[in-house]
Scaffold this motif. Structure first.
Motif, PDB file in Angstrom:
ATOM      1  N   PRO A  17       1.103  -1.233  -0.057  1.00  0.00           N
ATOM      2  CA  PRO A  17       0.017  -0.025  -0.200  1.00  0.00           C
ATOM      3  C   PRO A  17       0.857   1.208   0.141  1.00  0.00           C
ATOM      4  O   PRO A  17       1.721   1.376   0.833  1.00  0.00           O
ATOM      5  CB  PRO A  17      -0.825  -0.077   1.422  1.00  0.00           C
ATOM      6  N   THR A  18       0.712   2.258  -0.909  1.00  0.00           N
ATOM      7  CA  THR A  18       1.327   3.391  -0.831  1.00  0.00           C
ATOM      8  C   THR A  18       0.595   4.663  -1.499  1.00  0.00           C
ATOM      9  O   THR A  18      -0.597   4.317  -1.538  1.00  0.00           O
ATOM     10  CB  THR A  18       2.556   3.229  -1.913  1.00  0.00           C
ATOM     11  N   ASN A  19       1.158   5.712  -1.419  1.00  0.00           N
ATOM     12  CA  ASN A  19       0.474   6.858  -1.927  1.00  0.00           C
ATOM     13  C   ASN A  19      -0.003   6.765  -3.231  1.00  0.00           C
ATOM     14  O   ASN A  19       1.036   6.693  -4.174  1.00  0.00           O
ATOM     15  CB  ASN A  19       1.585   7.964  -1.567  1.00  0.00           C
ATOM     16  N   TYR A  66       1.872   8.852  -5.877  1.00  0.00           N
ATOM     17  CA  TYR A  66       3.621   8.611  -5.767  1.00  0.00           C
ATOM     18  C   TYR A  66       4.005   7.373  -5.305  1.00  0.00           C
ATOM     19  O   TYR A  66       4.211   7.139  -3.878  1.00  0.00           O
ATOM     20  CB  TYR A  66       4.249   9.813  -4.912  1.00  0.00           C
ATOM     21  N   SER A  67       3.922   6.254  -5.875  1.00  0.00           N
ATOM     22  CA  SER A  67       3.554   4.986  -5.522  1.00  0.00           C
ATOM     23  C   SER A  67       4.819   4.247  -5.629  1.00  0.00           C
ATOM     24  O   SER A  67       5.301   3.163  -5.188  1.00  0.00           O
ATOM     25  CB  SER A  67       2.533   4.040  -6.150  1.00  0.00           C
ATOM     26  N   LEU A  89       8.071   2.513  -5.213  1.00  0.00           N
ATOM     27  CA  LEU A  89       9.161   2.488  -4.145  1.00  0.00           C
ATOM     28  C   LEU A  89      10.458   2.074  -4.683  1.00  0.00           C
ATOM     29  O   LEU A  89      10.724   1.638  -5.696  1.00  0.00           O
ATOM     30  CB  LEU A  89       8.777   1.372  -3.177  1.00  0.00           C
ATOM     31  N   GLN A 110      13.713  -0.719  -0.368  1.00  0.00           N
ATOM     32  CA  GLN A 110      12.848  -0.193   0.373  1.00  0.00           C
ATOM     33  C   GLN A 110      11.730  -1.374   0.560  1.00  0.00           C
ATOM     34  O   GLN A 110      11.081  -1.481   1.490  1.00  0.00           O
ATOM     35  CB  GLN A 110      11.910   0.939   0.387  1.00  0.00           C
ATOM     36  N   LEU A 122      10.302  -3.597   3.576  1.00  0.00           N
ATOM     37  CA  LEU A 122       9.065  -3.633   3.794  1.00  0.00           C
ATOM     38  C   LEU A 122       8.276  -5.167   4.025  1.00  0.00           C
ATOM     39  O   LEU A 122       7.755  -5.515   5.050  1.00  0.00           O
ATOM     40  CB  LEU A 122       7.974  -2.772   3.265  1.00  0.00           C
ATOM     41  N   ALA A 127      16.789   9.767   0.265  1.00  0.00           N
ATOM     42  CA  ALA A 127      15.887   8.251   0.323  1.00  0.00           C
ATOM     43  C   ALA A 127      14.920   8.491   1.268  1.00  0.00           C
ATOM     44  O   ALA A 127      13.422   7.885   1.279  1.00  0.00           O
ATOM     45  CB  ALA A 127      16.787   7.306   0.654  1.00  0.00           C
ATOM     46  N   ARG A 140      11.919  10.515  -0.401  1.00  0.00           N
ATOM     47  CA  ARG A 140      11.131   9.657  -1.147  1.00  0.00           C
ATOM     48  C   ARG A 140      10.202   8.599  -0.096  1.00  0.00           C
ATOM     49  O   ARG A 140       9.213   8.269  -0.602  1.00  0.00           O
ATOM     50  CB  ARG A 140      11.920   8.693  -2.070  1.00  0.00           C
ATOM     51  N   ALA A 141      10.712   7.833   0.615  1.00  0.00           N
ATOM     52  CA  ALA A 141      10.213   7.160   1.444  1.00  0.00           C
ATOM     53  C   ALA A 141       8.682   7.637   2.080  1.00  0.00           C
ATOM     54  O   ALA A 141       7.759   6.932   2.153  1.00  0.00           O
ATOM     55  CB  ALA A 141      10.884   6.327   2.586  1.00  0.00           C
ATOM     56  N   LYS A 175       7.107  10.344   1.097  1.00  0.00           N
ATOM     57  CA  LYS A 175       6.233  10.482  -0.100  1.00  0.00           C
ATOM     58  C   LYS A 175       5.314   9.269  -0.305  1.00  0.00           C
ATOM     59  O   LYS A 175       4.154   9.266  -0.896  1.00  0.00           O
ATOM     60  CB  LYS A 175       6.918  11.206  -1.366  1.00  0.00           C
ATOM     61  N   ASN A 176       6.164   8.247  -0.521  1.00  0.00           N
ATOM     62  CA  ASN A 176       5.587   6.903  -0.866  1.00  0.00           C
ATOM     63  C   ASN A 176       4.469   6.565   0.015  1.00  0.00           C
ATOM     64  O   ASN A 176       3.437   5.947  -0.555  1.00  0.00           O
ATOM     65  CB  ASN A 176       6.731   5.928  -0.728  1.00  0.00           C
ATOM     66  N   MET A 177       4.520   7.005   1.178  1.00  0.00           N
ATOM     67  CA  MET A 177       3.613   6.746   2.030  1.00  0.00           C
ATOM     68  C   MET A 177       2.686   7.859   2.447  1.00  0.00           C
ATOM     69  O   MET A 177       1.818   7.760   3.571  1.00  0.00           O
ATOM     70  CB  MET A 177       4.335   6.185   3.511  1.00  0.00           C
ATOM     71  N   GLY A 178       2.661   8.829   1.586  1.00  0.00           N
ATOM     72  CA  GLY A 178       1.743   9.909   1.739  1.00  0.00           C
ATOM     73  C   GLY A 178       2.204  11.178   3.105  1.00  0.00           C
ATOM     74  O   GLY A 178       1.240  11.907   3.446  1.00  0.00           O
ATOM     75  N   ALA A 184      16.259  11.468  -3.738  1.00  0.00           N
ATOM     76  CA  ALA A 184      14.573  11.802  -3.675  1.00  0.00           C
ATOM     77  C   ALA A 184      13.765  11.394  -4.819  1.00  0.00           C
ATOM     78  O   ALA A 184      12.618  11.248  -4.803  1.00  0.00           O
ATOM     79  CB  ALA A 184      14.730  13.386  -3.334  1.00  0.00           C
ATOM     80  N   SER A 185      14.443  11.294  -5.704  1.00  0.00           N
ATOM     81  CA  SER A 185      13.794  10.857  -7.129  1.00  0.00           C
ATOM     82  C   SER A 185      12.695  11.741  -7.308  1.00  0.00           C
ATOM     83  O   SER A 185      12.791  13.015  -7.444  1.00  0.00           O
ATOM     84  CB  SER A 185      13.282   9.376  -7.341  1.00  0.00           C
ATOM     85  N   GLY A 186      11.467  11.334  -7.276  1.00  0.00           N
ATOM     86  CA  GLY A 186      10.268  12.247  -7.678  1.00  0.00           C
ATOM     87  C   GLY A 186       9.630  13.239  -6.344  1.00  0.00           C
ATOM     88  O   GLY A 186       8.713  13.916  -6.366  1.00  0.00           O
ATOM     89  N   ALA A 187      10.539  12.963  -5.199  1.00  0.00           N
ATOM     90  CA  ALA A 187      10.011  13.344  -4.036  1.00  0.00           C
ATOM     91  C   ALA A 187      10.732  14.567  -3.676  1.00  0.00           C
ATOM     92  O   ALA A 187      10.901  15.211  -2.640  1.00  0.00           O
ATOM     93  CB  ALA A 187      10.175  12.450  -3.108  1.00  0.00           C
ATOM     94  N   GLN A 247      11.351   4.302   6.177  1.00  0.00           N
ATOM     95  CA  GLN A 247      10.347   3.609   5.304  1.00  0.00           C
ATOM     96  C   GLN A 247       9.253   2.929   6.179  1.00  0.00           C
ATOM     97  O   GLN A 247       7.922   2.798   6.040  1.00  0.00           O
ATOM     98  CB  GLN A 247      11.140   2.584   4.369  1.00  0.00           C
TER      99      GLN A 247
END
Lengths: 246, 246
Positions: free
Chosen positions: A139-141, A144-145, A147, A151, A155, B22, B25-26, B28-31, B52-55, B154
């Motif tokens: 489950p991710t945002n 912006y999913s 990972l 990482q 998980l 990282a 990114r971690a 943003k992946n989780m909101g 950070a890639s897309g974050a 993460q």
């Protein structure tokens, strides 16, 4: 109950050596040690070793293979991680549910359960995905999913440790004859089935559509035992011997 | 219920800029989006941006502070992550329990909850640890417990998302295409299958043994849908049309 060393983490075509090292560390942090690398882009590599930190033992013991099939030889159950929704619906569950399911499997100590992780950029291809009984998503945002690979492994292995340490309901006995067929046996059957279907012109290799995918899903769902694979192969053979060659 | 943007991730004296990226990114992946950096060793830094890639938005909005106190100004609750057991006993819980507790806090929308992460080498010092109401630990392999900083973030943010989403694993995707085939349709397929197997001499009607019983058990276990029955009947038909009549 399953031993965590029976879980094999399979990285398929990982691009960045740093992710390989970080995966080894993430695994060891959670008590896993069984790593396979399918066609890694750059490996061995100093960056992998650096990121593995104190987990060089896991890295050094890693099996490096040329194909997914080779990595799955000793595996009875195959799980594949995926971020995307696929056209062909496949049995799937979130990482927590999957971990509980995996840890409650009853498995011969010589057998393993594989968890496939795709390459950083595109994940697993459809061909590899249809080798799995179950797909696992994290489950991710939604906006912006994607990972990082290590990482995702962290998980997954964390949830395995959590499940292993505490939540272990034994799954009900399945309605099948033991022992469960191993990956290579089932895969051999699929190859036979495909040849047979091509031979009788039911499958057009130029336009395969999703036929094999649908049949794999059906049989994977049934979790075939060895006797059943034996029967099914026998049917394919009988069809081939009774139909005229072109 | 708490909004995940009210959770502030605080990295105290992070050494490696890659870990800062990282972490963004971690999160943003989780909101999550609220990041504070206390006296980062090297920041801003290209490596942070790359990881950070897309974050990059989370990274750019990060608050850079000179002290832990400054980072905690608008926070009503403080949690501190720690790997080690401390001499001074402190209220502590694992990351899953902490996430549930954090997400069930009733909090004014202008207030935040902070989660402190220490530097890579030594974690948080005792002075910082005593600023927290609660210590959080992540269950790990006792003989190799030191997680990478961004992996720890993460796992924490994943558990926050899971708790926030309500500990509601999404119902599994059905492993078949609806609708389930009705009894008479499946039974019709079994008749076809039996004729076909007899036709290719795989089944001897005088000595049927348990063949049909085994196949029925296999397919019943799979709970066939209509499309699958359609495919399987098609295969039987194709075999019949390709094999010569006696």
């Amino acid at each position: 109950m399953l031993n965590l060393n029976q879980v094999k983490v399979v990285l398929v075509e990982p691009s960045h050596p740093g992710n390989i090292g970080a995966t080894a560390r993430a695994m060891k942090n959670m008590g896993l040690s069984n790593l396979a690398l399918v066609s890694p882009k750059r490996y061995p590599n100093v960056e992998a070793t650096a990121l593995a930190s104190g987990a060089d033992d896991v890295l050094q013991a890693a099996l490096v293979c040329d194909s997914v099939d080779e990595a799955l030889q000793d595996c009875s159950y195959i799980y594949a991680t995926t971020a995307r929704h696929r056209k062909l619906g496949w049995p799937s569950c979130d990482v927590r549910t999957a971990a509980t399911e995996i840890c409650s499997r009853e498995l011969d100590s010589s057998k393993k359960i594989a968890i496939l992780f795709g390459c950083e950029r595109v994940g697993l291809d459809n061909d590899t995905l249809t080798r799995a009984q179950t797909h696992i998503y994290i489950p991710t945002n939604p906006v912006y999913s994607s990972l990082n690979l290590s990482q995702a492994v962290q998980l997954m292995t964390y949830e395995l440790k959590m499940a292993h340490d505490g939540l272990n309901p034994v799954l009900p006995v399945e309605a099948r004859e033991a022992p469960l067929a191993s990956y290579d046996i089932v895969e051999g059957f699929y190859q036979h089935l495909e040849s047979m279907l091509t031979h009788i012109y039911f499958l057009d290799p130029k336009q395969p559509k999703m036929l094999m995918g649908r049949l794999r899903r059906l049989f994977n769902r049934a979790e075939l035992c060895e006797t059943e694979v034996h029967i099914l192969r026998g049917i394919c053979k009988a069809v081939l011997s009774k139909t005229p060659k072109d």
